[in-house]
Motif scaffolding. Structure first.
Motif, PDB file in Angstrom:
ATOM      1  N   ARG A  21       6.493   1.855 -12.266  1.00 49.88           N
ATOM      2  CA  ARG A  21       5.646   0.989 -11.752  1.00 49.88           C
ATOM      3  C   ARG A  21       4.330   1.589 -11.152  1.00 49.88           C
ATOM      4  O   ARG A  21       4.408   2.777 -10.770  1.00 49.88           O
ATOM      5  CB  ARG A  21       6.342  -0.069 -10.652  1.00 49.88           C
ATOM      6  CG  ARG A  21       7.395  -1.075 -11.140  1.00 49.88           C
ATOM      7  CD  ARG A  21       7.904  -1.784  -9.694  1.00 49.88           C
ATOM      8  NE  ARG A  21       6.995  -2.578  -9.480  1.00 49.88           N
ATOM      9  CZ  ARG A  21       7.315  -3.498  -8.387  1.00 49.88           C
ATOM     10  NH1 ARG A  21       8.477  -3.203  -7.594  1.00 49.88           N
ATOM     11  NH2 ARG A  21       6.794  -4.536  -8.035  1.00 49.88           N
ATOM     12  N   ARG A  22       3.080   0.861 -11.065  1.00 42.39           N
ATOM     13  CA  ARG A  22       2.059   1.383 -10.460  1.00 42.39           C
ATOM     14  C   ARG A  22       1.523   0.327  -9.644  1.00 42.39           C
ATOM     15  O   ARG A  22       1.001  -0.927  -9.928  1.00 42.39           O
ATOM     16  CB  ARG A  22       1.217   1.576 -11.915  1.00 42.39           C
ATOM     17  CG  ARG A  22      -0.180   2.326 -11.569  1.00 42.39           C
ATOM     18  CD  ARG A  22      -1.027   2.606 -12.891  1.00 42.39           C
ATOM     19  NE  ARG A  22      -2.399   2.974 -12.685  1.00 42.39           N
ATOM     20  CZ  ARG A  22      -2.604   4.203 -12.588  1.00 42.39           C
ATOM     21  NH1 ARG A  22      -1.981   5.325 -12.513  1.00 42.39           N
ATOM     22  NH2 ARG A  22      -4.020   4.783 -12.358  1.00 42.39           N
ATOM     23  N   MET A  23       1.157   0.717  -8.381  1.00 39.22           N
ATOM     24  CA  MET A  23       0.684  -0.368  -7.205  1.00 39.22           C
ATOM     25  C   MET A  23      -0.408   0.421  -6.635  1.00 39.22           C
ATOM     26  O   MET A  23      -0.688   1.647  -6.901  1.00 39.22           O
ATOM     27  CB  MET A  23       1.878  -0.889  -6.551  1.00 39.22           C
ATOM     28  CG  MET A  23       2.733   0.235  -5.851  1.00 39.22           C
ATOM     29  SD  MET A  23       4.123  -0.860  -5.140  1.00 39.22           S
ATOM     30  CE  MET A  23       5.247  -1.142  -6.695  1.00 39.22           C
ATOM     31  N   LEU A  24      -1.037  -0.314  -5.473  1.00 40.27           N
ATOM     32  CA  LEU A  24      -1.836   0.232  -4.759  1.00 40.27           C
ATOM     33  C   LEU A  24      -1.395   0.718  -3.319  1.00 40.27           C
ATOM     34  O   LEU A  24       0.027   0.058  -2.891  1.00 40.27           O
ATOM     35  CB  LEU A  24      -3.051  -0.937  -4.387  1.00 40.27           C
ATOM     36  CG  LEU A  24      -3.764  -1.506  -5.598  1.00 40.27           C
ATOM     37  CD1 LEU A  24      -4.387  -2.646  -5.321  1.00 40.27           C
ATOM     38  CD2 LEU A  24      -4.716  -0.318  -6.211  1.00 40.27           C
ATOM     39  N   VAL A  25      -1.870   1.772  -2.946  1.00 41.18           N
ATOM     40  CA  VAL A  25      -1.660   2.235  -1.402  1.00 41.18           C
ATOM     41  C   VAL A  25      -2.690   2.521  -0.721  1.00 41.18           C
ATOM     42  O   VAL A  25      -3.637   3.184  -1.216  1.00 41.18           O
ATOM     43  CB  VAL A  25      -0.939   3.637  -1.575  1.00 41.18           C
ATOM     44  CG1 VAL A  25      -0.520   4.148  -0.083  1.00 41.18           C
ATOM     45  CG2 VAL A  25       0.600   3.262  -2.101  1.00 41.18           C
ATOM     46  N   ASP A  26      -3.037   1.582   0.433  1.00 39.47           N
ATOM     47  CA  ASP A  26      -4.060   2.167   1.495  1.00 39.47           C
ATOM     48  C   ASP A  26      -3.570   3.268   2.394  1.00 39.47           C
ATOM     49  O   ASP A  26      -2.655   3.075   3.232  1.00 39.47           O
ATOM     50  CB  ASP A  26      -4.208   0.674   2.177  1.00 39.47           C
ATOM     51  CG  ASP A  26      -5.271   0.921   3.345  1.00 39.47           C
ATOM     52  OD1 ASP A  26      -5.569   2.014   3.729  1.00 39.47           O
ATOM     53  OD2 ASP A  26      -6.007  -0.009   3.607  1.00 39.47           O
ATOM     54  N   ARG A  27      -3.982   4.517   2.018  1.00 34.95           N
ATOM     55  CA  ARG A  27      -3.470   5.426   2.729  1.00 34.95           C
ATOM     56  C   ARG A  27      -4.078   5.727   4.271  1.00 34.95           C
ATOM     57  O   ARG A  27      -3.424   6.391   5.010  1.00 34.95           O
ATOM     58  CB  ARG A  27      -3.944   6.675   1.875  1.00 34.95           C
ATOM     59  CG  ARG A  27      -3.486   6.909   0.501  1.00 34.95           C
ATOM     60  CD  ARG A  27      -3.920   7.825  -0.361  1.00 34.95           C
ATOM     61  NE  ARG A  27      -3.250   9.308   0.197  1.00 34.95           N
ATOM     62  CZ  ARG A  27      -3.729  10.370   0.053  1.00 34.95           C
ATOM     63  NH1 ARG A  27      -4.653  10.607  -1.020  1.00 34.95           N
ATOM     64  NH2 ARG A  27      -3.238  11.455   0.499  1.00 34.95           N
ATOM     65  N   GLY A  28      -5.123   4.960   4.503  1.00 37.53           N
ATOM     66  CA  GLY A  28      -5.756   5.122   5.742  1.00 37.53           C
ATOM     67  C   GLY A  28      -7.154   5.409   5.916  1.00 37.53           C
ATOM     68  O   GLY A  28      -7.784   5.444   5.006  1.00 37.53           O
ATOM     69  N   TYR A  29      -7.423   6.006   7.016  1.00 39.76           N
ATOM     70  CA  TYR A  29      -8.813   6.198   7.445  1.00 39.76           C
ATOM     71  C   TYR A  29      -9.390   7.388   7.556  1.00 39.76           C
ATOM     72  O   TYR A  29      -8.871   8.419   7.707  1.00 39.76           O
ATOM     73  CB  TYR A  29      -8.962   5.538   8.778  1.00 39.76           C
ATOM     74  CG  TYR A  29     -10.487   5.715   9.507  1.00 39.76           C
ATOM     75  CD1 TYR A  29     -11.550   4.851   9.632  1.00 39.76           C
ATOM     76  CD2 TYR A  29     -10.823   6.832  10.196  1.00 39.76           C
ATOM     77  CE1 TYR A  29     -12.613   4.855   9.971  1.00 39.76           C
ATOM     78  CE2 TYR A  29     -12.053   7.170  10.886  1.00 39.76           C
ATOM     79  CZ  TYR A  29     -12.914   6.014  10.534  1.00 39.76           C
ATOM     80  OH  TYR A  29     -14.078   6.285  11.371  1.00 39.76           O
ATOM     81  N   VAL A  30     -10.782   7.295   6.977  1.00 45.91           N
ATOM     82  CA  VAL A  30     -11.408   8.930   7.202  1.00 45.91           C
ATOM     83  C   VAL A  30     -12.835   8.650   7.658  1.00 45.91           C
ATOM     84  O   VAL A  30     -13.432   7.696   7.242  1.00 45.91           O
ATOM     85  CB  VAL A  30     -11.578   9.558   5.740  1.00 45.91           C
ATOM     86  CG1 VAL A  30     -10.082   9.939   5.023  1.00 45.91           C
ATOM     87  CG2 VAL A  30     -12.341   8.913   4.642  1.00 45.91           C
TER      88      VAL A  30
END
Length: 221
Positions: A97-106
């Motif tokens: 599967r291919r989904m989205l990941v919100d990895r965090g803040y920069v």
């Protein structure tokens, strides 16, 4: 006349007090809802459902192993401690599967810096943020500056399912990223303020009623 003023004073005070009490009841209800959401957010993570539902699976804690691939999307965000910056959102391939990941803040100055990708383990929560209103600008796709995490739009742009994991922990960790996990701070709970307002108006109404009654008792000189 004094009876009419007294009647209006009593009725008005009763309505305002009722509104204040109703807001206190709503406050108790909202605090219960927030407690349930907090408990759900921090529960033991499970595998990502095959067909996640944006309502039933909102805040669901999940864990997945996979690979971060392809380009990033940069979503403008502001935090209390560090000010303006960007959320880094990327495609995540796992179990076919291919989904989205919100990895965090920069920070703003780190927007274009290279970040680690490749195989990772992600623990976080499913979420479909509602961040678009009439004041939200259009995304600047050319500059890779987005103004909201609209999951369907992000999924179309990165060719993924309309499913996003908001990361709580990513291993191995990229030290340039600070996770911004899901919590209840963005859910409005203004009922106490409303209750104080209604009770305050009730007190003013009582005061004005007493003032009118007092003036009505005074005889002309």
């Amino acid at each position: 006349m004094r009876i009419f003023v007294l009647l209006i004073g009593v009725l008005g005070t009763g309505v305002l007090l009722w509104l204040g009490i109703w807001q206190m009841q709503r406050l108790e209800w909202k605090e219960g809802v927030l407690a349930e959401i907090e408990a759900r957010i921090t529960a033991a993570p499970v595998a990502v459902p095959q067909t996640p539902d944006p309502e039933a699976d909102r805040y669901l804690p999940v864990a997945a192993d996979g690979t971060l691939v392809g380009p990033e999307v940069h979503v403008l965000v502001s935090t209390k401690l560090r000010g303006a910056g960007y959320r880094i959102i990327q495609a995540f391939e796992t179990d076919g599967r291919r989904m989205l990941v919100d990895r965090g803040y920069v920070d703003v100055e780190d927007k274009t810096k290279a970040r680690t990708a490749g195989p990772v383990s992600v623990v976080g929560n499913l979420h479909w943020p509602d961040e678009i209103d009439s004041f939200t600008p259009d995304n600047d796709i050319a500059a890779n500056t987005w103004f909201a995490r609209d999951v369907p739009s992000l999924a179309a742009h990165l060719n993924t399912e309309p499913v996003m994991i908001i990361a709580r922990d990513v291993s191995p960790n990229d030290p340039s990223l600070t996770p911004l996990p899901v919590d209840t701070s963005g859910i409005p709970n203004d009922h106490l303020g409303y209750a104080v307002t209604w009770f305050g108006l009730a007190a003013v109404w009582v005061g004005m009623t007493l003032l009118f009654l007092y003036r009505g008792r005074r005889k002309p000189a």
